[in-house]
Structure formats: structure tokens, C-alpha cells
Design an enzyme around this catalytic site. Sequence first.
Site, PDB file in Angstrom:
ATOM      1  N   ASP A  46       0.843  -1.191   0.000  1.00 19.30           N
ATOM      2  CA  ASP A  46       0.000   0.000   0.000  1.00 19.30           C
ATOM      3  C   ASP A  46       0.877   1.239   0.000  1.00 19.30           C
ATOM      4  OD1 ASP A  46      -2.941   1.114   0.709  1.00 19.30           O
ATOM      5  OD2 ASP A  46      -1.432   2.250   1.832  1.00 19.30           O
ATOM      6  N   TYR A  51       3.074   9.846  -0.442  1.00 19.97           N
ATOM      7  CA  TYR A  51       4.115   9.283   0.417  1.00 19.97           C
ATOM      8  C   TYR A  51       5.506   9.507  -0.163  1.00 19.97           C
ATOM      9  CZ  TYR A  51       0.193   6.581   2.410  1.00 19.97           C
ATOM     10  OH  TYR A  51      -0.990   6.175   2.976  1.00 19.97           O
ATOM     11  N   LYS A  76      -2.704   5.959  -4.308  1.00 23.23           N
ATOM     12  CA  LYS A  76      -3.755   6.926  -4.010  1.00 23.23           C
ATOM     13  C   LYS A  76      -3.494   8.235  -4.723  1.00 23.23           C
ATOM     14  CE  LYS A  76      -3.666   4.904   0.593  1.00 23.23           C
ATOM     15  NZ  LYS A  76      -2.273   4.419   0.499  1.00 23.23           N
ATOM     16  N   HIS A 109      -7.505   9.826  -2.023  1.00 28.74           N
ATOM     17  CA  HIS A 109      -6.854   9.762  -0.711  1.00 28.74           C
ATOM     18  C   HIS A 109      -7.699  10.390   0.401  1.00 28.74           C
ATOM     19  CE1 HIS A 109      -2.495   9.482   0.979  1.00 28.74           C
ATOM     20  NE2 HIS A 109      -3.375   9.090   1.875  1.00 28.74           N
ATOM     21  N   LEU A 193      -2.555  -0.099  14.570  1.00 24.10           N
ATOM     22  CA  LEU A 193      -2.078  -0.223  15.952  1.00 24.10           C
ATOM     23  C   LEU A 193      -2.144   1.109  16.691  1.00 24.10           C
ATOM     24  CD1 LEU A 193       1.086  -2.416  15.240  1.00 24.10           C
ATOM     25  CD2 LEU A 193      -1.215  -3.199  15.884  1.00 24.10           C
ATOM     26  N   SER A 234       6.629  -1.294   8.996  1.00 21.94           N
ATOM     27  CA  SER A 234       7.850  -1.365   9.778  1.00 21.94           C
ATOM     28  C   SER A 234       9.020  -1.388   8.804  1.00 21.94           C
ATOM     29  CB  SER A 234       7.876  -2.629  10.657  1.00 21.94           C
ATOM     30  OG  SER A 234       9.092  -2.695  11.391  1.00 21.94           O
ATOM     31  N   VAL A 235      10.185  -0.964   9.275  1.00 24.21           N
ATOM     32  CA  VAL A 235      11.396  -1.116   8.463  1.00 24.21           C
ATOM     33  C   VAL A 235      12.335  -2.137   9.103  1.00 24.21           C
ATOM     34  CG1 VAL A 235      11.266   1.210   7.495  1.00 24.21           C
ATOM     35  CG2 VAL A 235      12.530   0.832   9.625  1.00 24.21           C
ATOM     36  N   ARG A 239      10.471  -7.340  12.825  1.00 24.85           N
ATOM     37  CA  ARG A 239       9.095  -6.882  13.067  1.00 24.85           C
ATOM     38  C   ARG A 239       8.213  -7.134  11.847  1.00 24.85           C
ATOM     39  NH1 ARG A 239       7.548  -3.183  16.681  1.00 24.85           N
ATOM     40  NH2 ARG A 239       9.059  -4.330  17.961  1.00 24.85           N
TER      41      ARG A 239
END
Length: 280
Positions: A46, A51, A76, A109, A193, A234-235, A239
Site C-alpha cells: 500500500d 508518500y 492513491k 486519498h 495499531l 515497519s522497516v 518486526r
Amino acid sequence: MTAIPDILLSNGQTIPQFGFGVFLIPPAETAQAVTTALQAGYRHIDTAEGYGNEKEVGEAIDGSGLDRADVFVTSKLNNGSHRPDDARRAFDRTLGALGSDYVDLFLIHWPLPTKYDGDYVSTWQTLEEFYRDGRARSIGVSNFQPHHLRRLHEECEVPPAANQIEIHPYFTQPEVRAFCGQHQIAVEAWAPLAQGAVLGDPTIDEIAGRVGKTPAQVVLRWHIERGDIVFPKSVTPARISENADIFDFELSGEDVEAITALDRGQRRGPDPDTFDLGAN
């Protein structure tokens, strides 16, 4: 990774219920993060023009060795490109950046009701062009409320296939989810989260300890159990893999209800009825 379930969209296309989000990942880190996700078994990415990392997403997919058809890509429309001709140019930029002749899902968006004379209908009708010519396999919206969606249903021909909205245990959006359910609009959850805010919650911690999973895994599984499409970000390689390790257990109905009951009506992001610029 255990097989990720697909969600059937109203137009007959399918979308993986679990994916990888790249919001706020710097362009310089995006290609490696997406590569790691693809190697871990993710098949849904996504992104968005806003971005600033569509190009790096495309590079990672191209270098993955996977067929383009095996990776579901969402992007988007930039908030500054709602007028039809601007939207057409923006969509061309997205395809060029991704290095692909189509996207699997393309979203407006934000509705931006205080901009463009409140006209997001002509913007949507432009997305219908992309859908009809096959360059967008599915089209949808993001951050739309029921009153925004009603206008599209009343004034347009192609209904949105998906609505990507802020959802997490502290902001469960029951009214929007109910409207989408009644109109066969798949619900996607951003900030699943609550940007980490829910991970210290005692209810979630108790469930996590009992089922032998991390609090993040419990919350992501809660989304899956409720039918949300979810794409944590996450990078960190460990994770990225950990987030996807949520398909070997289930929550009880009581656990799902207990997490849902944590709703505080607290947004982390802007109000769609007043937000007028930027990228989220």
C-alpha cells in the site's frame, strides 16, 4: 508464512487481507523494506503519490523476481490533483513511478469537502475512466464518511470497491464500517495499531499473554477476525516477519468483543470533514 486470506471485492477482484504499508517510510529505505516484506511472504503493498515512495515500491517489486500479477499494489490520488485533468496527470505519474501499466487498486486519498468547491464527484468520475480502461483494476476511496459515500452512490456509476479509513481499538468506526458492509465496500484499516498507542493497553496485554502472542499480533488478528484489510508498517526485518505471524491462531469471540469495547472515539489523524490538504 501461513497463507494470507483474500477478500472478494464487489467487482469480482480479490485483495489480500494482509499487506505492507509504506506511509512515512523514507524513499531511501522503502525499496529495502518492501523487498524484505516480499521475501517474508507479503503480496500486498500500500503506497500513495503523497508518500513520495512509489518509485521505490516499483523498484522493489521489479527486483523481487515475482511476476507483477502476483503482487497487489494500491496507490492513491495526490490531494493536490482532484480536478479531472490533474487527476489524469497524477495517475500517469503513479504508473510511471511504479513502472507498471496498471495498479490493482487506486483510491481518492481524502474527500477534501472544503476544497475544490466540495466536488469530489468529478474526481471519482475520473477514476471511473481508469477503471474502465483497465489501468486501475479496482477503484476506491480513503477516509470517506457515509455522507461522502452516499453522494458517489447517487451521482456515479461505479461504486467504490474499498474504503481505507483509520481503525484501531481506540477508534473502531462502527458507523462507517456498518455503512460499508451494507454496500459491499471492503474496509481497509490504516493506523491499525494506533501508531503504537494501544500496545500497552492492559486488556490487550492480558490477551497476548494468554494466547502466547505479542500485543501487536493480537491487535492485527483482531482486525483480521473483524474482516478488516490491514497493512502494518515497519522497516525492521524481525518486526516485518512478526507482524505477519498472525494466521496460526484465532481470538475467541469474547476476546474480540473485549478489544472492540476499548473504543474511545479517539482519532489519531485528521477529521475527514475538515481536513483540506497534506497526505496521510
